[in-house]
Design a protein around this motif. Sequence first.
Motif, mmCIF file in Angstrom:
data_model
loop_
_atom_site.group_PDB
_atom_site.id
_atom_site.type_symbol
_atom_site.label_atom_id
_atom_site.label_comp_id
_atom_site.label_asym_id
_atom_site.label_seq_id
_atom_site.Cartn_x
_atom_site.Cartn_y
_atom_site.Cartn_z
ATOM 1 N N ALA A 178 -14.036 -14.368 12.642
ATOM 2 C CA ALA A 178 -15.146 -13.549 12.690
ATOM 3 C C ALA A 178 -16.346 -14.374 13.473
ATOM 4 O O ALA A 178 -17.062 -14.158 14.275
ATOM 5 C CB ALA A 178 -15.519 -12.962 11.567
ATOM 6 N N GLU A 179 -16.403 -15.610 12.550
ATOM 7 C CA GLU A 179 -17.642 -16.522 13.139
ATOM 8 C C GLU A 179 -17.576 -17.137 14.544
ATOM 9 O O GLU A 179 -18.424 -17.570 15.014
ATOM 10 C CB GLU A 179 -17.808 -17.648 11.953
ATOM 11 N N GLY A 180 -16.225 -17.546 14.954
ATOM 12 C CA GLY A 180 -15.908 -17.614 16.376
ATOM 13 C C GLY A 180 -15.952 -16.446 17.160
ATOM 14 O O GLY A 180 -16.296 -17.036 18.426
ATOM 15 N N TRP A 181 -16.180 -15.334 16.802
ATOM 16 C CA TRP A 181 -15.990 -14.457 17.734
ATOM 17 C C TRP A 181 -17.469 -13.952 18.080
ATOM 18 O O TRP A 181 -17.967 -13.935 19.158
ATOM 19 C CB TRP A 181 -15.452 -12.965 17.144
ATOM 20 N N THR A 182 -18.254 -13.939 16.931
ATOM 21 C CA THR A 182 -19.663 -13.403 17.241
ATOM 22 C C THR A 182 -20.566 -14.071 16.184
ATOM 23 O O THR A 182 -21.756 -13.367 15.898
ATOM 24 C CB THR A 182 -19.588 -11.884 17.140
ATOM 25 N N GLY A 183 -20.236 -15.042 15.480
ATOM 26 C CA GLY A 183 -21.246 -15.515 14.732
ATOM 27 C C GLY A 183 -21.800 -16.974 14.849
ATOM 28 O O GLY A 183 -21.815 -17.273 15.967
ATOM 29 N N ALA A 184 -21.701 -17.978 13.924
ATOM 30 C CA ALA A 184 -22.195 -19.316 14.045
ATOM 31 C C ALA A 184 -21.329 -20.240 14.697
ATOM 32 O O ALA A 184 -21.729 -21.399 15.192
ATOM 33 C CB ALA A 184 -22.424 -19.872 12.549
ATOM 34 N N VAL A 194 -15.324 -7.690 9.999
ATOM 35 C CA VAL A 194 -15.387 -8.137 11.501
ATOM 36 C C VAL A 194 -14.251 -9.193 11.430
ATOM 37 O O VAL A 194 -13.206 -9.120 12.623
ATOM 38 C CB VAL A 194 -16.626 -8.724 11.936
ATOM 39 N N GLY A 195 -13.853 -9.961 10.450
ATOM 40 C CA GLY A 195 -12.773 -10.748 10.474
ATOM 41 C C GLY A 195 -11.499 -10.092 10.629
ATOM 42 O O GLY A 195 -10.297 -10.612 11.029
ATOM 43 N N ALA A 196 -11.388 -9.109 9.482
ATOM 44 C CA ALA A 196 -10.307 -8.254 9.360
ATOM 45 C C ALA A 196 -9.763 -7.855 11.082
ATOM 46 O O ALA A 196 -8.692 -7.808 11.348
ATOM 47 C CB ALA A 196 -10.146 -7.323 8.618
ATOM 48 N N ALA A 197 -10.761 -7.253 11.545
ATOM 49 C CA ALA A 197 -10.771 -6.795 13.110
ATOM 50 C C ALA A 197 -10.232 -8.099 13.934
ATOM 51 O O ALA A 197 -9.431 -7.753 14.774
ATOM 52 C CB ALA A 197 -12.005 -6.030 13.529
ATOM 53 N N ALA A 198 -10.910 -9.017 13.578
ATOM 54 C CA ALA A 198 -10.443 -10.204 14.627
ATOM 55 C C ALA A 198 -9.061 -10.550 14.252
ATOM 56 O O ALA A 198 -8.342 -10.786 15.290
ATOM 57 C CB ALA A 198 -11.249 -11.386 14.202
ATOM 58 N N VAL A 199 -8.385 -10.510 13.335
ATOM 59 C CA VAL A 199 -7.040 -10.724 12.815
ATOM 60 C C VAL A 199 -6.202 -9.561 13.734
ATOM 61 O O VAL A 199 -5.244 -10.105 14.288
ATOM 62 C CB VAL A 199 -6.763 -10.639 11.395
ATOM 63 N N GLY A 200 -6.731 -8.504 13.709
ATOM 64 C CA GLY A 200 -6.126 -7.240 14.272
ATOM 65 C C GLY A 200 -5.992 -7.666 15.923
ATOM 66 O O GLY A 200 -4.790 -7.629 16.589
ATOM 67 N N TRP A 201 -7.408 -7.838 16.366
ATOM 68 C CA TRP A 201 -7.256 -8.209 17.829
ATOM 69 C C TRP A 201 -6.453 -9.236 18.266
ATOM 70 O O TRP A 201 -6.051 -9.038 19.463
ATOM 71 C CB TRP A 201 -8.761 -8.097 18.327
ATOM 72 N N GLN A 202 -6.732 -10.244 17.583
ATOM 73 C CA GLN A 202 -5.889 -11.301 18.005
ATOM 74 C C GLN A 202 -4.475 -11.103 18.126
ATOM 75 O O GLN A 202 -3.521 -11.621 18.847
ATOM 76 C CB GLN A 202 -6.236 -12.626 16.988
ATOM 77 N N GLY A 203 -3.991 -10.395 16.877
ATOM 78 C CA GLY A 203 -2.564 -10.124 16.919
ATOM 79 C C GLY A 203 -2.085 -9.154 18.011
ATOM 80 O O GLY A 203 -1.204 -9.324 18.898
#
Lengths: 334, 334
Positions: free
Chosen positions: A160-166, A319-328
């Motif tokens: 999540a932080e790499g997607w849209t965070g710090a 957002v992190g859980a969604a990132a796991v989903g989209w990455q998969g």
Amino acid sequence: MVRDAPQDQVEVRAPILSSARSPGEGSDLCLALDIGGTKLACALVDRSARVHWQDRVRTPRATDAEALFRVVRDLAELGLREARGRGRVVVCGVGCGGPMSRRGGGVEVSPLNIPAWRGFRLSERLHATFEELERTILAESTAPGLPLFVDNDAKALALAEGWTGAAAGERDYIAMVVSTGVGGGIVLDGRLLDGANGNAGHIGHLIVEPEGHDCACGARGCLEAEASGTGIRAFTGKPPEEAGPELVERTGRLVGRAVASVANLLDLKLAVVGGGVALGYGSRFFLGAQREIDRSARLQHSQGCRIAPVALGQEAPLVGAAAVGWQGFTGKRP
Amino acid sequence: MVRDAPQDQVEVRAPILSSARSPGEGSDLCLALDIGGTKLACALVDRSARVHWQDRVRTPRATDAEALFRVVRDLAELGLREARGRGRVVVCGVGCGGPMSRRGGGVEVSPLNIPAWRGFRLSERLHATFEELERTILAESTAPGLPLFVDNDAKALALAEGWTGAAAGERDYIAMVVSTGVGGGIVLDGRLLDGANGNAGHIGHLIVEPEGHDCACGARGCLEAEASGTGIRAFTGKPPEEAGPELVERTGRLVGRAVASVANLLDLKLAVVGGGVALGYGSRFFLGAQREIDRSARLQHSQGCRIAPVALGQEAPLVGAAAVGWQGFTGKRP
């Protein structure tokens, strides 16, 4: 189509639960589930990290694994119903407290903060849930299966932080949570590290004080024993909120020592840190950590390593859980 | 054709130097170069890790970067000439002492044990050498370019041990060298980790004794300051060979502590260790290390982590350099 699922993200197929609108309308959505010791949350998140809907409930203090799962199931059903009219759910991503292990193609979770689940077959159960929902209330589904990806919550935070965070735009960094426990996720060479059972990034058991306090894991001087809320409470006899300035600085210093070791080991220069203890302790904590990093990350490749607070707020776990989903789903880090 | 070169392995193209025989005859070969502070070596290695020819010279004590490079150049020329009749050189792989950095598409090396090279543009110079050889003495070349991949020697060792040594068949492990210095390479999720500048795996600067000895890097209590030959000599005033049993065991214990931290952090269960100090200290060292790992790697995912000596002998650096070459050439770890 069988996708080549990343190491620790087991893909489990169930019928797709489409929205009431035709596939052309609305956004592609990820059903994001965040399963933690304090709360259970669900959201619909699109490919741009936009949260279209979310809901959360307090994690029941259940000792019964099934009672807890029923709450998760209900949240997931609610999310899928809410997707109608908003878009089309094409993947489910789950962030869950660690540790976890892979067994026979599924993910078993044993979240430290959820004693009711020990070796709980989360992916298998969610898979069955989606199948059941498709057969009964959401029979208008059209696509052949809903891919499901499960990962631990600290790794989800790293994504999540790499997607849209710090850590946006960074290829090499560690994300950490310094809270009740200490966890983390590492992105290196642009990829989230998994490790043999999907627990890579677990920085809480790096040994930072060899003569330090006993750790719950059985070792001594682990970062978690020295810097987590649980650790601080154990060796001071007080809640971590009551720590004086010296202890706050020491906590930062020990986190900084672990970060410096990781920067030296892995050739990275950024640590983003969240969690109640780190964020609650604030600037004195971060300054103490940065000073120790400056002292101990001295190699050509680690000099200039910096520590920063996470940028995403309350929505980070979803957002992190969604990132796991989209990455998969896409095979690429979002 | 431009291949998608792994992060730290810069591919530099020069005309292929084929053998005198037609491409159909003999094996595909990798020209392997091992560049270290003690010796320079060259070999022809096929896709099965078979060494067809090799030669080595003592590293000249040159203070002149060019004088040293001439020796490397001559070795490479010799290897390419020796390929005639044996097979066809299709790739060059180089293992070189670290640290290194990537700059403008090339690799610059500053090997700690080769003071003559600081920021030496190794890949650029080898590229020019291959071009020059093609124009002059090896004009029968037919293919359009010789791909070149450079990596550090500890990472090359990790690839070699995973190819045909003590980590064969493993997807998650660390390989270490405990010698004059302490270095390493990590394979996780089946991939060799690179890091931002290609120095991932550099375990020598994990902090294992916060109140320990000053390290040459400027920090304190790094594994290299406590367990390397240089470190031991510095704090005992004696050569590491003269260490008594207590110091041998302490050295093992501190290496074990670093391995336990890495096993906890990265979810891996195997460390293969080579280098003169580790292998010279032998079973007392390895037993001390294993005991400390048993004490400190206590998580579900790290329990049972073991340390073992490397399996490849003198040929390891050349097999490693070849592994760097083949990995770059095929895009897969050999």
